[in-house]
Design a protein around this motif. Structure first.
Motif, short mmCIF file in Angstrom:
data_model
loop_
_atom_site.label_atom_id
_atom_site.label_comp_id
_atom_site.label_asym_id
_atom_site.label_seq_id
_atom_site.Cartn_x
_atom_site.Cartn_y
_atom_site.Cartn_z
N GLU A 135 -4.55 28.21 35.25
CA GLU A 135 -3.10 28.00 35.35
C GLU A 135 -2.41 29.37 35.31
O GLU A 135 -2.18 29.93 34.25
CB GLU A 135 -2.59 27.11 34.20
N THR A 185 -3.22 32.83 25.12
CA THR A 185 -3.05 31.60 25.92
C THR A 185 -3.40 31.84 27.38
O THR A 185 -4.07 31.03 28.01
CB THR A 185 -1.60 31.08 25.79
N PHE A 231 5.44 22.60 32.64
CA PHE A 231 5.24 23.76 33.52
C PHE A 231 6.57 24.41 33.94
O PHE A 231 6.67 24.97 35.03
CB PHE A 231 4.41 23.38 34.76
N LYS A 273 2.83 23.51 28.64
CA LYS A 273 1.60 22.83 29.10
C LYS A 273 1.91 21.42 29.61
O LYS A 273 1.13 20.84 30.35
CB LYS A 273 0.59 22.74 27.95
N PHE A 283 0.70 30.88 32.91
CA PHE A 283 0.61 31.50 31.58
C PHE A 283 0.51 33.02 31.70
O PHE A 283 1.08 33.75 30.89
CB PHE A 283 -0.57 30.91 30.80
N LYS A 316 1.58 16.72 20.25
CA LYS A 316 2.45 17.47 21.19
C LYS A 316 3.83 16.84 21.35
O LYS A 316 4.66 17.34 22.11
CB LYS A 316 1.76 17.60 22.55
N LEU A 336 4.94 26.96 24.00
CA LEU A 336 3.72 26.92 24.82
C LEU A 336 3.21 25.48 24.98
O LEU A 336 2.73 25.11 26.05
CB LEU A 336 2.64 27.82 24.22
N ASN A 337 3.34 24.68 23.93
CA ASN A 337 2.98 23.25 24.02
C ASN A 337 3.79 22.56 25.12
O ASN A 337 3.26 21.80 25.92
CB ASN A 337 3.27 22.53 22.69
N PHE A 344 -6.27 29.87 29.64
CA PHE A 344 -5.93 28.99 30.77
C PHE A 344 -5.92 29.77 32.09
O PHE A 344 -4.90 29.86 32.76
CB PHE A 344 -4.56 28.33 30.54
#
Length: 313
Positions: free
Chosen positions: A229, A222, A193, A190, A232, A162, A186-187, A226
């Motif tokens: 969370e 995604t 945020f 995560k 997303f 990452k 997206l990495n 998740f």
């Protein structure tokens, strides 16, 4: 005799310290003057002073970096190249190694450029800074693929899949690589945020129908993965609105509302935004969902008022 000798030695040491401090003070003033020349655009004068400072303190990296920066601004790459090479031979550093490779590129010596960068990586393999420095040098040359390859090498060498997500995301935007770009965005999300930053990058990536469809699918997958969370889902809902898929956006907003247990607050906000944007049909549908929740819902009156207003419009 001994006492006098000690006094003489101490006096001599004091004089040496004083001379050193005085020289350093003069250099500090000279450096400030050189910087002011550089800022005002008088690069010739800046280079002359930086050059004198390097002679006075050869190991001072700040002096050499400023000297190199001014010569680069003047496009004097061929003049700077042998000095950079000499510096790398004497005292290797990440900065000068990255610079040497850049200068080789700028003077058309591609093979030497690659060798210089590879050698720098070899010398500082376990430092993440080396990959960033070389990638940044490659970016100044608009060699985005080269920058990507060094960052990916860094990930491999440091065994961190990452690492450099933010940098890689920006590079993939520059090259129009929406598949890898979406993955990196997206990495990064995560990790930090930061939804606003992700939105900006995804907007830049979504340039045609193909990329929009791909991003939409990735965000959907995604979000489903998740569920704890909500961001997303929020990013997915934002993207759906952006590409004009209002029906799916409303379904997603309803899901978010349910996950957050906010009793229709997000649906009402979606309805209001849609009405303001002139998307009246979907606004009516959203207000309708709140009305269907019954009289006990805290947003019932706002929804009834919004529904009547939208019908008028």
């Amino acid at each position: 005799g001994d006492g006098l000798n000690k006094v003489l030695v101490l006096a001599f040491l004091f004089l040496i310290c004083f001379a050193n401090l005085n020289a350093q003070n003069i250099n500090a003033q000279k450096y400030k003057l050189a910087e002011s020349y550089e800022k005002s655009g008088d690069f010739e004068s800046a280079v002359r002073l930086y050059s004198e400072l390097i002679k006075s303190e050869p190991n001072n990296d700040d002096y050499f970096d400023s000297y190199a920066r001014s010569l680069k601004t003047m496009n004097k790459f061929a003049e700077l190249l042998p000095e950079a090479k000499q510096r790398v031979d004497k005292q290797k550093s990440i900065k000068t190694g990255a610079l040497l490779g850049e200068l080789y590129w700028r003077t058309g010596k591609i093979s030497e450029a690659n060798d210089a960068w590879d050698e720098t990586v070899k010398g500082f393999k376990s430092s993440s800074d080396v990959y960033v420095a070389i990638a940044q040098a490659a970016v100044t040359l608009q060699k985005y693929d080269k920058a990507v390859s060094y960052l990916l090498l860094g990930r491999e060498n440091l065994n961190n899949p990452k690492l450099f997500s933010d940098f890689l995301g920006r590079l993939y935007i520059a090259t129009g690589d929406y598949t890898h770009g979406t993955e990196e965005i997206l990495n990064q999300l995560k990790v930090d945020f930061n939804v606003a930053a992700a939105q900006g990058k995804l907007y830049a990536l979504a340039t045609n129908d193909e990329s929009k469809q791909y991003i939409k699918n990735q965000l959907k997958t995604t979000a489903a993965k998740f569920t704890d969370e909500v961001i997303f889902y929020e990013l997915y809902a934002w993207f759906l609105r952006n590409i004009g898929d209002y029906e799916t956006a409303l379904i997603t907003i309803s899901k978010i509302d349910e996950l957050k247990k906010v009793q229709g607050a997000d649906i009402w906000r979606f309805a209001e935004d849609s009405r303001r944007d002139g998307q009246l049909d979907i606004a009516l549908k959203a207000y309708g969902l709140i009305i269907d929740m019954g009289k006990q819902n805290p947003y019932i009156h706002s929804a009834l008022f919004g529904y009547a207003r939208t019908l008028e419009e």
